[in-house]
Motif scaffolding. Structure first.
Motif, PDB file in Angstrom:
ATOM      1  N   PRO A   1       0.838  -1.196   0.000  1.00  0.00           N
ATOM      2  CA  PRO A   1       0.000   0.000   0.000  1.00  0.00           C
ATOM      3  C   PRO A   1       0.878   1.254   0.000  1.00  0.00           C
ATOM      4  O   PRO A   1       1.964   1.244   0.573  1.00  0.00           O
ATOM      5  CB  PRO A   1      -0.766  -0.109   1.326  1.00  0.00           C
ATOM      6  N   ASN A   2       0.403   2.271  -0.658  1.00  0.00           N
ATOM      7  CA  ASN A   2       1.053   3.580  -0.605  1.00  0.00           C
ATOM      8  C   ASN A   2       2.428   3.642  -1.258  1.00  0.00           C
ATOM      9  O   ASN A   2       3.237   4.483  -0.906  1.00  0.00           O
ATOM     10  CB  ASN A   2       1.169   4.047   0.852  1.00  0.00           C
TER      11      ASN A   2
ATOM     12  N   LYS B   1       1.381   2.952  -6.735  1.00  0.00           N
ATOM     13  CA  LYS B   1       0.783   2.198  -7.841  1.00  0.00           C
ATOM     14  C   LYS B   1      -0.193   3.054  -8.636  1.00  0.00           C
ATOM     15  O   LYS B   1      -0.140   3.104  -9.857  1.00  0.00           O
ATOM     16  CB  LYS B   1       0.034   0.960  -7.315  1.00  0.00           C
ATOM     17  N   THR B   2      -1.081   3.699  -7.916  1.00  0.00           N
ATOM     18  CA  THR B   2      -2.103   4.467  -8.626  1.00  0.00           C
ATOM     19  C   THR B   2      -1.489   5.656  -9.360  1.00  0.00           C
ATOM     20  O   THR B   2      -1.903   5.997 -10.456  1.00  0.00           O
ATOM     21  CB  THR B   2      -3.197   4.910  -7.646  1.00  0.00           C
TER      22      THR B   2
ATOM     23  N   GLY C   1      -3.628   8.918  -2.793  1.00  0.00           N
ATOM     24  CA  GLY C   1      -3.569   9.544  -1.474  1.00  0.00           C
ATOM     25  C   GLY C   1      -2.389   9.005  -0.697  1.00  0.00           C
ATOM     26  O   GLY C   1      -2.024   7.846  -0.860  1.00  0.00           O
ATOM     27  N   ASN C   2      -1.799   9.847   0.120  1.00  0.00           N
ATOM     28  CA  ASN C   2      -0.604   9.424   0.851  1.00  0.00           C
ATOM     29  C   ASN C   2      -0.978   8.702   2.137  1.00  0.00           C
ATOM     30  O   ASN C   2      -0.648   9.126   3.219  1.00  0.00           O
ATOM     31  CB  ASN C   2       0.271  10.648   1.142  1.00  0.00           C
TER      32      ASN C   2
ATOM     33  N   ALA D   1       7.171   7.741 -10.278  1.00  0.00           N
ATOM     34  CA  ALA D   1       5.824   7.830 -10.855  1.00  0.00           C
ATOM     35  C   ALA D   1       5.344   9.271 -10.881  1.00  0.00           C
ATOM     36  O   ALA D   1       4.587   9.678 -11.754  1.00  0.00           O
ATOM     37  CB  ALA D   1       4.854   6.978 -10.044  1.00  0.00           C
ATOM     38  N   LEU D   2       5.847  10.031  -9.940  1.00  0.00           N
ATOM     39  CA  LEU D   2       5.386  11.406  -9.816  1.00  0.00           C
ATOM     40  C   LEU D   2       5.932  12.291 -10.926  1.00  0.00           C
ATOM     41  O   LEU D   2       5.211  13.084 -11.519  1.00  0.00           O
ATOM     42  CB  LEU D   2       5.816  11.952  -8.449  1.00  0.00           C
TER      43      LEU D   2
ATOM     44  N   ASP E   1      -2.674  14.382   0.896  1.00  0.00           N
ATOM     45  CA  ASP E   1      -1.444  14.190   0.169  1.00  0.00           C
ATOM     46  C   ASP E   1      -0.227  14.370   1.069  1.00  0.00           C
ATOM     47  O   ASP E   1       0.790  13.724   0.896  1.00  0.00           O
ATOM     48  CB  ASP E   1      -1.386  15.171  -1.014  1.00  0.00           C
TER      49      ASP E   1
HETATM   50  P1  GDP Z   1      -0.838   3.420  -3.969  1.00  0.00           P
HETATM   51  O1  GDP Z   1      -1.458   3.253  -2.639  1.00  0.00           O
HETATM   52  O2  GDP Z   1       0.252   2.444  -4.179  1.00  0.00           O
HETATM   53  O3  GDP Z   1      -1.824   3.430  -5.087  1.00  0.00           O
HETATM   54  O4  GDP Z   1      -0.093   4.816  -3.924  1.00  0.00           O
HETATM   55  P2  GDP Z   1      -0.535   6.204  -4.540  1.00  0.00           P
HETATM   56  O5  GDP Z   1      -0.364   6.191  -6.015  1.00  0.00           O
HETATM   57  O6  GDP Z   1      -1.889   6.546  -4.007  1.00  0.00           O
HETATM   58  O7  GDP Z   1       0.605   7.153  -3.958  1.00  0.00           O
HETATM   59  C1  GDP Z   1       0.897   7.282  -2.588  1.00  0.00           C
HETATM   60  C2  GDP Z   1       1.612   8.585  -2.321  1.00  0.00           C
HETATM   61  O8  GDP Z   1       2.921   8.557  -2.840  1.00  0.00           O
HETATM   62  C3  GDP Z   1       0.936   9.784  -2.953  1.00  0.00           C
HETATM   63  O9  GDP Z   1       0.965  10.837  -2.019  1.00  0.00           O
HETATM   64  C4  GDP Z   1       1.804  10.095  -4.150  1.00  0.00           C
HETATM   65  O10 GDP Z   1       1.762  11.457  -4.487  1.00  0.00           O
HETATM   66  C5  GDP Z   1       3.176   9.675  -3.673  1.00  0.00           C
HETATM   67  N1  GDP Z   1       4.065   9.250  -4.750  1.00  0.00           N
HETATM   68  C6  GDP Z   1       3.832   8.296  -5.687  1.00  0.00           C
HETATM   69  N2  GDP Z   1       4.892   8.159  -6.515  1.00  0.00           N
HETATM   70  C7  GDP Z   1       5.826   9.051  -6.102  1.00  0.00           C
HETATM   71  C8  GDP Z   1       7.165   9.385  -6.558  1.00  0.00           C
HETATM   72  O11 GDP Z   1       7.696   8.859  -7.513  1.00  0.00           O
HETATM   73  N3  GDP Z   1       7.806  10.358  -5.845  1.00  0.00           N
HETATM   74  C9  GDP Z   1       7.237  10.973  -4.782  1.00  0.00           C
HETATM   75  N4  GDP Z   1       7.925  11.923  -4.153  1.00  0.00           N
HETATM   76  N5  GDP Z   1       6.004  10.689  -4.326  1.00  0.00           N
HETATM   77  C10 GDP Z   1       5.298   9.739  -4.975  1.00  0.00           C
END
Ligand code: GDP
Ligand code: MG
Length: 980
Positions: free
Chosen positions: A113-114, A117-118, A132-133, A246-247, A636
């Motif tokens: 989680p977190n 992925k998304t 969401g973070n 991903a960001l 976030d």
């Molecule tokens: P998921 O739970 O795996 O789907 O994760 P999310 O895609 O919802 O992302 C979780 C958090 O990590 C969010 O706040 C994103 O903005 C942050 N995030 C994702 N990829 C990156 C990255 O490459 N760099 C940084 N700094 N933050 C990231």
């Protein structure tokens, strides 16, 4: 024996043993707490529970009662890794279909989680899924096509820590990976948290599916000054490892291309050995025996699952009992040799291997134990004393900005300007033109009031006129002209006011030179602070009500002068600046041109439905945006997981898990995703309870109700607005207490083991997108559901059963007759005097903001001067009928905030509950809560404010007592064996 529970903050300990068995132990181990691992105790939550620890380089929050199973000893140790080195493994997976570009392929995103992925999913597909973070955001799988490839489908999955699932959304992921078998997996690994994330990687690689490991968050890794050796890692785990962010989009295309290439080739990576000799030996035996009985590619996965006795995983294979019994002998032998149970053996060795991998490939700049910025922020945010006040302040600030300042300027501009009767000026706050307009229009309004009062007196000889302002209802009465009517409406049925002194009134009239024959019966005259005032005597000589005659307003001479003041023309650009006509004004002009008359019903329909109903809902958009902006930021930045951490102790006391708080926080945006988010809750009882209680935090639509009532009745107080939020939390807590006393919900809440993600600065784009998504949904709803509902309501409101148009005689309408049947239901709540109260309450079930639209459509026809706010006050005076308009409004607001959520959320709750019986229980319970709260607040309020005492007062008191009993009665003893 010392357990983690007893360790003081700041100490470092080493795990020596894990007690117990079952899901809790497994979960704890999956999170990386295994024998020999070092744990640093960082902090205890403000209320003494849960504990925040650092393990394997990341932060984890664990409840004290759960920490009890972890036996530890002081000091650190460096356990010897027990793994074999990677060596050539069993047969390669058979290559499936060869490179064929036209075949549709499926690629799954899997990871903790977190981990992002998304974010990657959105980046690759151009999608718009929710990011969401905090853990637990994605609870359903989502599909999209990768940009630039026609036949490649990407699948976003809920995050998992391990392939041994606990909660419903984790089962979704495991089932998809194991049963549906994607053509390739992109395993996203959070580079800032390598060790824990690679634990899942070791399991994914056993599935025999082509896999690319994408190490995400490289931007952060670099900023921390850390360094990862990708070549080395790739060699060790024998599959491609690629850095991405991903960001920023860095490396994402390459990772996707690699995954597509592997999928087309169909070649899975070779499976490295992870375990020690004797375990590998047992696994090899098992593999041999089940050869041909399972799919060749995933033979190792099944062999390990058989070793772990994970029946859920291999149960579907239909292996015969005898064979399994035989295979178990290998396991038993191995367990004996290692003096541990099969599950622990596997988990321990996996983590040992993972540690080895991380140590070999990761060079960290920062020494373990030193404080990062995130740690320093947390020192304040989750501080023992400050945490709760900070949380309260954050919520208060959110409503303050939304309801009191920015939001309200914008809303006033939208409601009075763009959707107002006339239009608006484009002026800057400092412009002299703005001041000129304000002065001139105020002077004109005062002059008009003077003339109006004078004429209303109906006495050409009147020399002095006074004005009564009823603050509560917003009514303005010119004295003596409209006094009769006003007091008659206000005290139509007030037997309470028995002291009648007609003579006093007449004396006043005489004195002021405005003699007038009046039928008034129950009024007397008094002086309040030396000013003339009207006093209505109370029962038996008690104090009555006093209305100051607020100032002299007109006499013959001043009226002459007032008549000379001309109406300022807002369109006078030279004087007042640029003038924009409002949308209703423009529409009006167009209608006039097309010959649609002002009191034709077509004209009315458009104005009432579009500007009155839908316009009202849209008018709150600015305020809603402010709330959504705050939410987006808090999510976030990573504060949400902290709130769960802070609240866990309180919630645990009341039988709810801190995990239940996550859906509740999601509910601040919308109740529907909140109900879906309960899928992260493993125990069915907790899940049901969270669904029943989770929608009590005001959502965006309910924020519109708050935004309408707080300015109208509670002088724009941010306290009242945020109190609605905390009332929501209180209802959740009390509701939890009550439900826990019923057998169906009794028992301890599920273990709370949750990761606390590091804080990070949100991106501007990310917040804007969150806000936009939610605002868009709100506006689309206004354009569809609300529009349709308003049209239907309008038609019902303006036609009789015989389909005759009723014009302004709304009491003849279909809606009135329906409302009249239902209104008795709302009489005890203080707004059932008139059919309109019932109608507004019932239509709110379609969508919560519908009640604002319905109310404004109902209030509009009321013939009262001034903007919407006085309309609303007058409406509630009328709905109440006992002079307690504000209290009735409070009761109405509470009823709407705390009764069942909107239709869509109810349907979702039914679906997630999994049975109609539970759906009805849920809705019934919510209705009782909403009705009960409104009843108690209104009846007790009426008792204390106006001394009203009656049958319903007794009911309200009994209800309070019953609630107390439900809260404090003894919990049932439940049989732990059959609790679910
Ligand atoms: P998921 O739970 O795996 O789907 O994760 P999310 O895609 O919802 O992302 C979780 C958090 O990590 C969010 O706040 C994103 O903005 C942050 N995030 C994702 N990829 C990156 C990255 O490459 N760099 C940084 N700094 N933050 C990231
Ligand atoms: Mg996600």
């Amino acid at each position: 024996m010392k357990t983690l529970k007893d360790i003081p903050v700041g100490a470092t300990v080493t795990v020596t043993r894990l007690h117990g068995e079952g899901p809790l132990k497994r979960r704890v181990m999956d999170m990386g707490i295994t024998k020999g691992v070092e744990i640093y105790v960082r902090k205890v939550a403000p209320l003494g529970d849960p504990v925040e620890i650092t393990v394997r380089g990341y932060e984890l929050s664990i409840r004290k009662s759960d920490a009890e199973i972890i036996e530890v000893e002081k000091g650190s140790s460096s356990p010897k890794p027990q793994t074999t080195s990677a060596e050539e493994s069993a047969a390669e997976a058979p290559s499936a279909a060869n490179a064929d570009d036209s075949r549709e392929i499926k690629i799954a995103l899997a990871g903790d989680p977190n981990c992002g992925k998304t974010t990657l999913f959105n980046e690759l597909t151009g999608g718009n899924q929710y990011v969401g973070n905090w853990p637990g955001v994605t609870v359903e799988k989502k599909e999209g096509r990768i940009k630039g490839y026609r036949n490649v489908i990407l699948q976003d999955l809920p995050g998992i820590y391990s392939l041994s699932p606990y909660s419903p959304e984790e089962i979704i992921t495991r089932t998809y990976l194991v049963k549906d078998r994607p053509d390739a997996i992109i395993n996203i690994v959070d580079g800032t948290n390598l060790e824990r994330n690679l634990y899942l990687t070791t399991q994914l690689l056993e599935l025999g599916i082509p896999t690319v490991v994408a190490v995400n968050m490289m931007d952060v890794v670099r900023k921390n000054g850390d360094d990862i050796d990708f070549m080395k890692l790739s060699r060790e785990i024998r599959c491609p490892v690629m850095p991405i962010s991903a960001l920023t989009g860095e490396g994402t295309r390459e990772a996707a291309a690699k995954a597509i290439e592997l999928a087309r080739e169909g070649n899975a990576a070779t499976r490295p050995h992870v375990f020690t000799g004797s375990v590998e030996h047992a696994i090899a035996h098992i593999e041999e025996s089940i050869q041909g009985k399972v799919e060749e590619r995933s033979i190792r996965w099944y062999a390990i699952k058989i070793f772990e006795r994970d029946e859920k995983a291999y149960g579907g294979l239909g292996l015969d009992k005898e064979l399994l019994g035989h295979l178990d002998e290998h396991v038993v032998e191995c367990e004996k040799e290692m003096d541990d149970d099969c599950v622990s053996i596997i988990i321990n060795q996996r983590y040992a291997r993972v540690k080895e991998l991380a140590d070999a490939s990761l060079r960290k700049r920062r020494k373990a134990g030193s404080l990062t910025l995130s740690d320093k922020i947390d020192r304040i945010m989750t501080n023992r004393i400050l945490a709760l006040p900070i949380f309260a302040a954050v919520i208060w600030l959110m409503y303050y900005v939304s309801v009191t300042t920015v939001g309200s300027w914008m809303t006033d501009w939208a409601n009075d300007g763009v959707f107002g009767d006339e239009g608006w000026h484009l002026v800057w706050p400092t412009g002299g033109k703005a001041a000129a307009w304000e002065d001139d229009s105020a002077a004109y309004a005062a002059a008009q009031a003077r003339i109006e009062a004078f004429e209303a007196a109906g006495d050409e000889n009147a020399t002095r006129l006074f004005r009564i302002e009823d603050e509560e209802s917003g009514t303005v009465v010119n004295y003596p002209g409209e006094l009769d009517e006003y007091l008659a409406s206000k005290y139509a049925d007030a037997e309470a006011f028995g002291n009648i002194s007609k003579d006093d009134i007449l004396a006043l009239f005489d004195e002021k030179g405005a003699a007038k024959d009046t039928a008034l019966a129950d009024i007397s005259l008094s002086e309040a602070d030396g000013e003339p005032a009207l006093r209505v005597a109370g029962d038996d000589g008690e104090d009555g009500e006093t209305f100051p005659l607020s100032g002299f307003i007109a006499d013959k001479a001043s009226v002459e002068a007032a008549r000379a003041i001309a109406e300022p023309d807002p369109a006078d650009t030279a004087k007042y600046g640029l003038w924009f006509r409002s949308i209703p004004a423009v529409t009006d002009a167009a209608f006039e041109k097309w010959g649609i008359e002002e009191d034709s019903w077509a004209h009315k329909l458009v104005f009432d439905v579009i500007f009155g109903g839908v316009g009202t809902v849209l008018g709150f958009v600015p305020q809603i945006i402010v709330i959504f902006l705050f939410l987006g930021f808090l999510e976030d930045v990573g504060y949400m997981a902290r709130i769960a951490f802070i609240m866990d102790r309180i919630f645990h006391k009341f039988g709810l898990s801190g995990k239940s708080f996550i859906p509740i926080l999601v509910g601040m945006g919308c109740g529907v995703p909140a109900i879906l988010a309960t899928r992260t809750i493993e125990a069915r009882r907790d899940r049901r309870m969270t669904i029943m209680l989770g929608t009590y935090i005001p959502c965006g639509a309910k924020a519109a109700i708050i935004a309408m009532f707080v300015p109208a009745f509670f002088s724009r107080s941010a306290w009242v607005a945020s109190a609605m939020y905390f009332a929501g939390i209180a209802v959740i807590v009390l509701g939890g207490l009550i439900l826990k006393k019923f057998k169906a919900f009794a028992g301890d809440p599920a273990p709370f083991v949750m990761e606390l993600p590091a804080y990070h600065l949100p991106t501007f784009y990310g917040i804007v997108r969150h806000t936009w998504d939610r605002t868009k949904a709100y506006m689309i709803k206004a354009g569809t559901i609300i529009f349709a509902a308003c049209t239907i309501i309008w038609l019902l409101m303006h036609f009789t059963w015989g389909l005759h148009y009723v014009g302004d005689e709304l009491d003849q309408s279909i809606l009135a007759s329906i409302g009249n049947v239902l209104k008795w239901l709302f009489a005890p709540l203080g707004f059932g005097k008139d059919w309109a109260g019932a109608v507004a309450s019932v239509t709110a079930e379609l969508a919560k903001e519908q009640s604002t639209a319905t109310l404004s459509m109902l209030a509009e026809p009321l013939d009262v001067a001034g903007g919407t706010l006085p309309h609303l006050r007058a409406l509630f005076m009328q709905l109440n009928g006992a002079g307690l308009g504000t209290l009735a409004a409070l009761s109405f607001m509470l009823f709407n905030l705390f009764n069942p959520p909107c239709m869509v959320a109810i349907v979702t709750a039914f679906r997630e509950m999994g049975s109609a019986k539970w759906g009805w229980i849920c809705v019934g319970f919510q209705f009782l809560i909403g009705y009960g709260i409104a009843l108690v607040v209104y009846q007790l309020g009426a008792l204390f404010i106006a001394g009203h005492f009656g049958f319903w007062t007794i009911v309200a008191i009994l209800l309070v007592l019953a609630t107390l009993w439900l809260i404090f009665r003894r919990a049932p003893i439940i049989d732990e064996e059959h609790k679910d």
